[in-house]
Design a protein around this motif. Structure first.
Motif, PDB file in Angstrom:
ATOM      1  N   GLU A  15      59.482  49.801  69.603  1.00 30.04           N
ATOM      2  CA  GLU A  15      58.174  49.358  70.067  1.00 30.04           C
ATOM      3  C   GLU A  15      58.362  48.211  71.051  1.00 30.04           C
ATOM      4  O   GLU A  15      59.161  47.308  70.813  1.00 30.04           O
ATOM      5  CB  GLU A  15      57.328  48.894  68.882  1.00 30.04           C
ATOM      6  N   ASP A  16      57.639  48.275  72.185  1.00 26.22           N
ATOM      7  CA  ASP A  16      57.721  47.165  73.131  1.00 26.22           C
ATOM      8  C   ASP A  16      56.589  46.171  72.872  1.00 26.22           C
ATOM      9  O   ASP A  16      55.756  46.379  72.000  1.00 26.22           O
ATOM     10  CB  ASP A  16      57.761  47.654  74.590  1.00 26.22           C
ATOM     11  N   VAL A  17      56.567  45.084  73.633  1.00 32.59           N
ATOM     12  CA  VAL A  17      55.612  43.993  73.379  1.00 32.59           C
ATOM     13  C   VAL A  17      54.156  44.413  73.564  1.00 32.59           C
ATOM     14  O   VAL A  17      53.263  43.814  72.972  1.00 32.59           O
ATOM     15  CB  VAL A  17      55.920  42.753  74.266  1.00 32.59           C
ATOM     16  N   SER A  18      53.907  45.470  74.359  1.00 32.01           N
ATOM     17  CA  SER A  18      52.529  45.907  74.589  1.00 32.01           C
ATOM     18  C   SER A  18      52.061  46.931  73.563  1.00 32.01           C
ATOM     19  O   SER A  18      50.951  47.426  73.650  1.00 32.01           O
ATOM     20  CB  SER A  18      52.404  46.498  76.000  1.00 32.01           C
ATOM     21  N   GLY A  19      52.941  47.264  72.606  1.00 35.57           N
ATOM     22  CA  GLY A  19      52.582  48.258  71.597  1.00 35.57           C
ATOM     23  C   GLY A  19      52.978  49.669  71.995  1.00 35.57           C
ATOM     24  O   GLY A  19      52.764  50.607  71.243  1.00 35.57           O
ATOM     25  N   GLY A  20      53.560  49.810  73.178  1.00 33.67           N
ATOM     26  CA  GLY A  20      54.051  51.111  73.628  1.00 33.67           C
ATOM     27  C   GLY A  20      55.440  51.377  73.066  1.00 33.67           C
ATOM     28  O   GLY A  20      55.916  50.663  72.178  1.00 33.67           O
ATOM     29  N   THR A  21      56.099  52.384  73.599  1.00 34.59           N
ATOM     30  CA  THR A  21      57.429  52.749  73.124  1.00 34.59           C
ATOM     31  C   THR A  21      58.457  52.556  74.229  1.00 34.59           C
ATOM     32  O   THR A  21      58.281  53.032  75.349  1.00 34.59           O
ATOM     33  CB  THR A  21      57.465  54.216  72.663  1.00 34.59           C
ATOM     34  N   GLN A  22      59.512  51.844  73.903  1.00 32.80           N
ATOM     35  CA  GLN A  22      60.652  51.644  74.807  1.00 32.80           C
ATOM     36  C   GLN A  22      61.677  52.727  74.479  1.00 32.80           C
ATOM     37  O   GLN A  22      62.004  52.950  73.311  1.00 32.80           O
ATOM     38  CB  GLN A  22      61.262  50.265  74.572  1.00 32.80           C
TER      39      GLN A  22
END
Length: 122
Positions: free
Chosen positions: A67-74
């Protein structure tokens, strides 16, 4: 480049086979096996690539999802390849992965807008 993908059997021990290359002569064949799958975290596979039935590379590939800082997926891709006959270079593989991620981005964007036609056309 055109391609044909057999049922990937996305499960540990599952096999994925794909033939691809120019539409007039799809002379590349990729064959791999899924070694480790943790849903939502990682996929590890190993495989070989052949051109005209001659093995040209062997690869261990890991895809990690966080999970990345914006709530998306890395997505982190690690491709460890041995180029066996000199016909393929790391820049070729990088270009191929770049095209795959470009298609994935289009697919995900189409899904976000609900346009099923675009998703099916990839």
């Amino acid at each position: 480049m055109g391609g044909r993908r057999d049922d990937p059997g996305l499960r540990v021990g599952g096999v994925e086979r794909m033939r691809f290359g120019p539409k007039s002569r799809p002379d590349l064949m990729s064959e791999g096996r899924f070694l480790d799958i943790v849903m939502g975290e990682r996929i590890v596979s190993a495989g070989t690539m052949h051109r005209d039935n001659i093995r040209i590379s062997a690869t261990l590939c890991t895809v990690e999802l966080t999970e990345d800082v914006s709530g998306g997926t890395q997505v982190k891709l690690t491709d460890q390849s041995a180029y066996l006959d000199g016909s393929e270079k790391p820049k070729d593989r990088q270009s191929g992965w770049g095209k795959i991620f470009e298609h994935l981005g289009k697919h995900l964007s189409a899904g976000a807008t609900g346009d099923r036609t675009k998703m099916e056309g990839l």
